[in-house]
Design a protein around this motif. Structure first.
Motif, PDB file in Angstrom:
ATOM      1  N   LYS A  56       0.795  -1.217   0.000  1.00 25.63           N
ATOM      2  CA  LYS A  56       0.000   0.000   0.000  1.00 25.63           C
ATOM      3  C   LYS A  56       0.835   1.278   0.000  1.00 25.63           C
ATOM      4  O   LYS A  56       0.451   2.265  -0.607  1.00 25.63           O
ATOM      5  CB  LYS A  56      -0.907  -0.031   1.236  1.00 25.63           C
ATOM      6  CG  LYS A  56      -1.959   1.023   1.298  1.00 25.63           C
ATOM      7  CD  LYS A  56      -2.940   0.658   2.409  1.00 25.63           C
ATOM      8  CE  LYS A  56      -3.962   1.738   2.650  1.00 25.63           C
ATOM      9  NZ  LYS A  56      -4.920   1.338   3.701  1.00 25.63           N
ATOM     10  N   ILE A  77     -12.940   5.438  -9.657  1.00 28.02           N
ATOM     11  CA  ILE A  77     -12.371   4.770  -8.498  1.00 28.02           C
ATOM     12  C   ILE A  77     -13.069   5.132  -7.203  1.00 28.02           C
ATOM     13  O   ILE A  77     -13.328   4.280  -6.363  1.00 28.02           O
ATOM     14  CB  ILE A  77     -10.862   5.106  -8.384  1.00 28.02           C
ATOM     15  CG1 ILE A  77     -10.101   4.433  -9.530  1.00 28.02           C
ATOM     16  CG2 ILE A  77     -10.314   4.635  -7.049  1.00 28.02           C
ATOM     17  CD1 ILE A  77      -8.672   4.851  -9.625  1.00 28.02           C
ATOM     18  N   GLN A 124     -14.030  -0.644   0.274  1.00 30.23           N
ATOM     19  CA  GLN A 124     -13.329   0.612   0.492  1.00 30.23           C
ATOM     20  C   GLN A 124     -12.284   0.365   1.561  1.00 30.23           C
ATOM     21  O   GLN A 124     -12.580  -0.223   2.589  1.00 30.23           O
ATOM     22  CB  GLN A 124     -14.303   1.702   0.958  1.00 30.23           C
ATOM     23  CG  GLN A 124     -15.448   1.948   0.006  1.00 30.23           C
ATOM     24  CD  GLN A 124     -14.996   2.251  -1.402  1.00 30.23           C
ATOM     25  OE1 GLN A 124     -13.997   2.925  -1.600  1.00 30.23           O
ATOM     26  NE2 GLN A 124     -15.699   1.732  -2.390  1.00 30.23           N
ATOM     27  N   LYS A 125     -11.104   0.860   1.318  1.00 25.84           N
ATOM     28  CA  LYS A 125     -10.070   0.772   2.333  1.00 25.84           C
ATOM     29  C   LYS A 125     -10.498   1.612   3.538  1.00 25.84           C
ATOM     30  O   LYS A 125     -11.019   2.712   3.388  1.00 25.84           O
ATOM     31  CB  LYS A 125      -8.753   1.327   1.794  1.00 25.84           C
ATOM     32  CG  LYS A 125      -8.150   0.517   0.675  1.00 25.84           C
ATOM     33  CD  LYS A 125      -7.215  -0.533   1.196  1.00 25.84           C
ATOM     34  CE  LYS A 125      -6.457  -1.170   0.043  1.00 25.84           C
ATOM     35  NZ  LYS A 125      -5.649  -2.316   0.485  1.00 25.84           N
ATOM     36  N   LEU A 167      -4.912   9.758  -3.298  1.00 23.16           N
ATOM     37  CA  LEU A 167      -4.631   9.603  -4.719  1.00 23.16           C
ATOM     38  C   LEU A 167      -3.845  10.790  -5.244  1.00 23.16           C
ATOM     39  O   LEU A 167      -3.884  11.095  -6.424  1.00 23.16           O
ATOM     40  CB  LEU A 167      -5.954   9.451  -5.482  1.00 23.16           C
ATOM     41  CG  LEU A 167      -6.802   8.241  -5.071  1.00 23.16           C
ATOM     42  CD1 LEU A 167      -8.134   8.263  -5.793  1.00 23.16           C
ATOM     43  CD2 LEU A 167      -6.074   6.950  -5.372  1.00 23.16           C
ATOM     44  N   HIS A 227      -0.534   6.390  -7.911  1.00 20.30           N
ATOM     45  CA  HIS A 227      -1.531   5.690  -7.114  1.00 20.30           C
ATOM     46  C   HIS A 227      -2.757   5.344  -7.947  1.00 20.30           C
ATOM     47  O   HIS A 227      -3.380   4.308  -7.748  1.00 20.30           O
ATOM     48  CB  HIS A 227      -1.944   6.542  -5.923  1.00 20.30           C
ATOM     49  CG  HIS A 227      -0.947   6.512  -4.818  1.00 20.30           C
ATOM     50  ND1 HIS A 227      -0.637   7.620  -4.073  1.00 20.30           N
ATOM     51  CD2 HIS A 227      -0.166   5.512  -4.354  1.00 20.30           C
ATOM     52  CE1 HIS A 227       0.289   7.294  -3.183  1.00 20.30           C
ATOM     53  NE2 HIS A 227       0.593   6.032  -3.336  1.00 20.30           N
ATOM     54  N   GLN A 273      -4.071   1.691  -8.422  1.00 19.55           N
ATOM     55  CA  GLN A 273      -5.434   1.404  -8.029  1.00 19.55           C
ATOM     56  C   GLN A 273      -6.154   0.560  -9.079  1.00 19.55           C
ATOM     57  O   GLN A 273      -6.769  -0.447  -8.760  1.00 19.55           O
ATOM     58  CB  GLN A 273      -6.178   2.734  -7.830  1.00 19.55           C
ATOM     59  CG  GLN A 273      -7.427   2.631  -7.023  1.00 19.55           C
ATOM     60  CD  GLN A 273      -7.151   2.392  -5.557  1.00 19.55           C
ATOM     61  OE1 GLN A 273      -6.026   2.577  -5.088  1.00 19.55           O
ATOM     62  NE2 GLN A 273      -8.153   1.950  -4.830  1.00 19.55           N
ATOM     63  N   ASN A 317      -4.408  -2.896  -9.552  1.00 17.16           N
ATOM     64  CA  ASN A 317      -4.305  -3.703  -8.351  1.00 17.16           C
ATOM     65  C   ASN A 317      -5.236  -4.906  -8.439  1.00 17.16           C
ATOM     66  O   ASN A 317      -6.456  -4.753  -8.505  1.00 17.16           O
ATOM     67  CB  ASN A 317      -4.651  -2.853  -7.126  1.00 17.16           C
ATOM     68  CG  ASN A 317      -4.438  -3.627  -5.847  1.00 17.16           C
ATOM     69  OD1 ASN A 317      -3.730  -4.626  -5.831  1.00 17.16           O
ATOM     70  ND2 ASN A 317      -5.043  -3.140  -4.781  1.00 17.16           N
ATOM     71  N   HIS A 323     -13.816   0.239 -14.042  1.00 16.00           N
ATOM     72  CA  HIS A 323     -12.816   1.298 -14.024  1.00 16.00           C
ATOM     73  C   HIS A 323     -12.611   1.912 -15.396  1.00 16.00           C
ATOM     74  O   HIS A 323     -11.770   2.790 -15.564  1.00 16.00           O
ATOM     75  CB  HIS A 323     -11.492   0.741 -13.480  1.00 16.00           C
ATOM     76  CG  HIS A 323     -11.507   0.531 -11.994  1.00 16.00           C
ATOM     77  ND1 HIS A 323     -10.591  -0.257 -11.335  1.00 16.00           N
ATOM     78  CD2 HIS A 323     -12.329   1.007 -11.027  1.00 16.00           C
ATOM     79  CE1 HIS A 323     -10.852  -0.251 -10.036  1.00 16.00           C
ATOM     80  NE2 HIS A 323     -11.897   0.492  -9.821  1.00 16.00           N
TER      81      HIS A 323
END
Lengths: 118, 118
Positions: free
Chosen positions: A24, A113, B3-4, B10, B15, B19, B22, B65
């Motif tokens: 991360k 996103i 969601q994290k 970002l 990133h 994203q 990933n 996406h």
DNA sequence: TTTGATACGGATAAATTTAGCCCTACTTGT
DNA sequence: ACAAGTAGGGCTAAATTTATCCGTATCAAA
């Protein structure tokens, strides 16, 4: 570090990249060190959203993967500094071009996103 | 999709790239489709190490996406084909340059990454 | 001698991703 | 009717990653 049970084959060079960049905070770490924020304490303060433990772990992984060099100064109080290895430095242009793609497409990507972006 | 809890900011374009890329099999999926292996069945057979379920999930994410377009042909038997969107195509040079970095450093990276490579 | 700074890692909990299993629905061929 | 091919999703378990908690050690300053 774990081994994947179903390992990613590394036949494609991109996988090698993803492998070492997987984590991360790793990009942030590389970027931070590239920009001269290189001491653990500084890094922790800058990336204060991340837990110190995870940052340390990922720093170690980056060292293991040969992207960072850890310099421990023989002085009191103890001083540690990370720097990019040649391999790490060779990553910078790649990171930059990848970042450029992200910036160029930021508008559309953020819409896709972010949670509210559906 | 989750969601994290501590979301990745970002702020850096890289990133955004990480994203959307990933996911264990996403690069393989993009690459496969770029190379004309574009139907679900073909893809499953080619990436037979991955579970079909995960491939499907990640294909959906890539569609969400905006990197892939899913074409459902109105014919019997049912035929589905994925193709790269403009956004997806714009990723190809980035992927290539990133892959090149991996290839150029394959020897040293494999030593570092692989379990026996200490 | 307590506080706070430096730096590090073990153990475990929580979050997230990946994998496996089972089910649907339609069509073609046996 | 049944098997096999197309395509796909719900649900749960396993694997992996990230986060939290707690403890170590040294040194400087109050």
């Amino acid at each position: 570090m774990y081994q994947k049970k179903i390992p990613l084959t590394l036949e494609c060079g991109l996988h090698l990249f993803m492998q070492v960049m997987n984590g991360k905070w790793k990009i942030s770490l590389i970027w931070s060190i590239y920009n001269g924020i290189a001491r653990p304490g500084e890094i922790h303060r800058k990336l204060s959203d991340a837990s110190r433990r995870v940052l340390d772990t990922q720093l170690n992984q980056l060292v293991d993967h040969g992207l960072l060099l850890k310099k421990v100064y023989d002085q009191r109080p103890l001083k540690v500094e990370y720097e990019l290895t040649e391999l790490g430095k060779s990553l910078i242009p790649v990171i930059k071009s990848t970042a450029r793609w992200g910036e160029e497409n930021r508008a559309v990507l953020e819409k896709k996103i972010l949670p509210n972006g559906g």
